[in-house]
Design an enzyme around this catalytic site. Sequence first.
Site, PDB file in Angstrom:
ATOM      1  N   ARG A   1      -9.839   0.574   8.431  1.00  0.00           N
ATOM      2  CA  ARG A   1      -9.406  -0.792   8.718  1.00  0.00           C
ATOM      3  C   ARG A   1     -10.459  -1.579   9.473  1.00  0.00           C
ATOM      4  NH1 ARG A   1      -3.439   0.176   8.631  1.00  0.00           N
ATOM      5  NH2 ARG A   1      -2.424  -1.710   9.307  1.00  0.00           N
TER       6      ARG A   1
ATOM      7  N   ARG B   1      11.340  -0.550  10.894  1.00  0.00           N
ATOM      8  CA  ARG B   1      10.235  -0.343  11.831  1.00  0.00           C
ATOM      9  C   ARG B   1      10.275  -1.331  12.988  1.00  0.00           C
ATOM     10  NH1 ARG B   1       4.887   0.286   8.157  1.00  0.00           N
ATOM     11  NH2 ARG B   1       4.060  -0.997   9.848  1.00  0.00           N
TER      12      ARG B   1
ATOM     13  N   ARG C   1      11.862  -5.230   4.877  1.00  0.00           N
ATOM     14  CA  ARG C   1      11.571  -3.824   4.538  1.00  0.00           C
ATOM     15  C   ARG C   1      12.524  -2.857   5.253  1.00  0.00           C
ATOM     16  NH1 ARG C   1       5.677  -1.738   5.326  1.00  0.00           N
ATOM     17  NH2 ARG C   1       5.901  -2.888   7.256  1.00  0.00           N
TER      18      ARG C   1
ATOM     19  N   ARG D   1      -0.423  -8.987  13.330  1.00  0.00           N
ATOM     20  CA  ARG D   1      -1.016  -8.005  12.404  1.00  0.00           C
ATOM     21  C   ARG D   1      -1.861  -8.706  11.340  1.00  0.00           C
ATOM     22  NH1 ARG D   1       4.397  -4.943  11.035  1.00  0.00           N
ATOM     23  NH2 ARG D   1       3.256  -4.001   9.314  1.00  0.00           N
TER      24      ARG D   1
ATOM     25  N   LYS E   1       0.847  -1.215   0.000  1.00  0.00           N
ATOM     26  CA  LYS E   1       0.000   0.000   0.000  1.00  0.00           C
ATOM     27  C   LYS E   1       0.874   1.255   0.000  1.00  0.00           C
ATOM     28  CE  LYS E   1      -2.060  -1.188   3.882  1.00  0.00           C
ATOM     29  NZ  LYS E   1      -1.363  -2.469   4.148  1.00  0.00           N
TER      30      LYS E   1
HETATM   31  P1  AP5 Z   1       4.877  -1.615   1.817  1.00  0.00           P
HETATM   32  O1  AP5 Z   1       4.536  -0.805   0.610  1.00  0.00           O
HETATM   33  O2  AP5 Z   1       5.654  -0.973   2.897  1.00  0.00           O
HETATM   34  O3  AP5 Z   1       3.560  -2.347   2.360  1.00  0.00           O
HETATM   35  P2  AP5 Z   1       2.303  -1.783   3.159  1.00  0.00           P
HETATM   36  O4  AP5 Z   1       1.094  -2.436   2.597  1.00  0.00           O
HETATM   37  O5  AP5 Z   1       2.325  -0.290   3.185  1.00  0.00           O
HETATM   38  O6  AP5 Z   1       2.637  -2.414   4.554  1.00  0.00           O
HETATM   39  P3  AP5 Z   1       2.532  -1.864   6.038  1.00  0.00           P
HETATM   40  O7  AP5 Z   1       3.269  -2.854   6.899  1.00  0.00           O
HETATM   41  O8  AP5 Z   1       2.962  -0.435   6.131  1.00  0.00           O
HETATM   42  O9  AP5 Z   1       1.047  -1.992   6.307  1.00  0.00           O
HETATM   43  P4  AP5 Z   1       0.398  -2.094   7.659  1.00  0.00           P
HETATM   44  O10 AP5 Z   1      -0.981  -1.940   7.193  1.00  0.00           O
HETATM   45  O11 AP5 Z   1       0.649  -3.271   8.487  1.00  0.00           O
HETATM   46  O12 AP5 Z   1       1.130  -0.940   8.505  1.00  0.00           O
HETATM   47  P5  AP5 Z   1       0.656   0.498   8.931  1.00  0.00           P
HETATM   48  O13 AP5 Z   1       1.844   1.364   8.988  1.00  0.00           O
HETATM   49  O14 AP5 Z   1      -0.533   0.945   8.164  1.00  0.00           O
HETATM   50  O15 AP5 Z   1       5.671  -2.924   1.286  1.00  0.00           O
HETATM   51  C1  AP5 Z   1       6.204  -3.858   2.214  1.00  0.00           C
HETATM   52  C2  AP5 Z   1       7.570  -4.346   1.696  1.00  0.00           C
HETATM   53  O16 AP5 Z   1       7.378  -5.104   0.510  1.00  0.00           O
HETATM   54  C3  AP5 Z   1       8.532  -3.199   1.312  1.00  0.00           C
HETATM   55  O17 AP5 Z   1       9.828  -3.564   1.691  1.00  0.00           O
HETATM   56  C4  AP5 Z   1       8.398  -3.089  -0.216  1.00  0.00           C
HETATM   57  O18 AP5 Z   1       9.605  -2.619  -0.805  1.00  0.00           O
HETATM   58  C5  AP5 Z   1       8.077  -4.530  -0.610  1.00  0.00           C
HETATM   59  N1  AP5 Z   1       7.174  -4.620  -1.749  1.00  0.00           N
HETATM   60  C6  AP5 Z   1       6.137  -3.779  -2.062  1.00  0.00           C
HETATM   61  N2  AP5 Z   1       5.512  -4.208  -3.180  1.00  0.00           N
HETATM   62  C7  AP5 Z   1       6.159  -5.359  -3.572  1.00  0.00           C
HETATM   63  C8  AP5 Z   1       5.974  -6.274  -4.654  1.00  0.00           C
HETATM   64  N3  AP5 Z   1       5.004  -6.117  -5.565  1.00  0.00           N
HETATM   65  N4  AP5 Z   1       6.814  -7.336  -4.740  1.00  0.00           N
HETATM   66  C9  AP5 Z   1       7.816  -7.517  -3.804  1.00  0.00           C
HETATM   67  N5  AP5 Z   1       8.045  -6.669  -2.754  1.00  0.00           N
HETATM   68  C10 AP5 Z   1       7.213  -5.610  -2.635  1.00  0.00           C
HETATM   69  O19 AP5 Z   1       0.140   0.216  10.431  1.00  0.00           O
HETATM   70  C11 AP5 Z   1       1.028  -0.107  11.478  1.00  0.00           C
HETATM   71  C12 AP5 Z   1       0.230  -0.238  12.775  1.00  0.00           C
HETATM   72  O20 AP5 Z   1      -0.423   1.020  13.081  1.00  0.00           O
HETATM   73  C13 AP5 Z   1      -0.915  -1.268  12.738  1.00  0.00           C
HETATM   74  O21 AP5 Z   1      -0.458  -2.560  13.085  1.00  0.00           O
HETATM   75  C14 AP5 Z   1      -1.866  -0.687  13.802  1.00  0.00           C
HETATM   76  O22 AP5 Z   1      -1.415  -0.971  15.112  1.00  0.00           O
HETATM   77  C15 AP5 Z   1      -1.739   0.812  13.594  1.00  0.00           C
HETATM   78  N6  AP5 Z   1      -2.717   1.351  12.625  1.00  0.00           N
HETATM   79  C16 AP5 Z   1      -2.433   1.970  11.436  1.00  0.00           C
HETATM   80  N7  AP5 Z   1      -3.556   2.349  10.819  1.00  0.00           N
HETATM   81  C17 AP5 Z   1      -4.586   1.974  11.626  1.00  0.00           C
HETATM   82  C18 AP5 Z   1      -5.991   2.066  11.520  1.00  0.00           C
HETATM   83  N8  AP5 Z   1      -6.595   2.630  10.444  1.00  0.00           N
HETATM   84  N9  AP5 Z   1      -6.745   1.552  12.531  1.00  0.00           N
HETATM   85  C19 AP5 Z   1      -6.175   1.002  13.624  1.00  0.00           C
HETATM   86  N10 AP5 Z   1      -4.841   0.860  13.778  1.00  0.00           N
HETATM   87  C20 AP5 Z   1      -4.045   1.347  12.785  1.00  0.00           C
END
Ligand code: AP5
Length: 208
Positions: free
Chosen positions: A89, A155, A123, A166, A14
Amino acid sequence: MLNIVLFGPPGAGKGTQAQRMTDATGLPQVSTGDMLRAAVKAQTEVGLEAKKYMDAGALVPDQVIIDLIKERVKHADAQNGVMFDGFPRTVPQAEALAEIVEVSIVLAIDVPDERIVERICGRYSCGNCGDVFHDTFNPLPKAGCGCSTFLEKRRADDNEETVTARLEAYHRQTSPLADYYQNAGLLTVVDGDRDIDLITEDLLKALN
Ligand code: AP5
């Protein structure tokens, strides 16, 4: 006004795709994960509350997130629309969002669970510009990142144990949103288990 929701499991890509689509659409990336990490770093009240959930791989309570979003969409850069990354979410978050702005399209990036751990555990990003990379799949180019000084950052929640929690939270609380948005006629699903450029192409096509 164009309000895009990028939807998918942790590590689906994402953030990676949001950065590319921001360049293409001019819309700001609004990542609730990034907002929470900034709050944790600044040790605000919200950050201190959120940290315990994030460290455990659990979702932060809905009302905390909804309040953050309500404030964020008031900023000047959000007046033509927003690209939501990692929000909503839960169904209550989606219902609250519908009261705040009209969602134009939901782009779901579909990636099987077995790919997630390797993606997340490899990552890293630049602590200055935020560009996201991967040890194997998307290494830092020789030319560097989006800024002049690359600063490697990993991270705290990118470890196998937290990823499992997660993913569980995703399947239990977030994946029901796919039906919610499908029923609203807003959902487009893109195969996220492919080359990063091909996924970007499909996501941009879906916007036309
Ligand atoms: P990346 O693009 O970083 O993936 P992402 O989907 O953004 O993953 P996140 O881990 O950031 O999502 P998340 O939803 O768990 O975390 P968030 O920060 O929102 O890609 C991942 C890796 O893969 C990278 O190294 C990239 O280079 C590689 N990659 C990308 N595309 C690829 C491909 N096609 N092929 C191969 N490799 C690839 O949330 C963190 C925490 O915050 C949550 O656990 C929760 O506690 C809290 N939180 C955040 N938002 C909310 C919400 N709305 N409600 C409640 N809690 C929340």
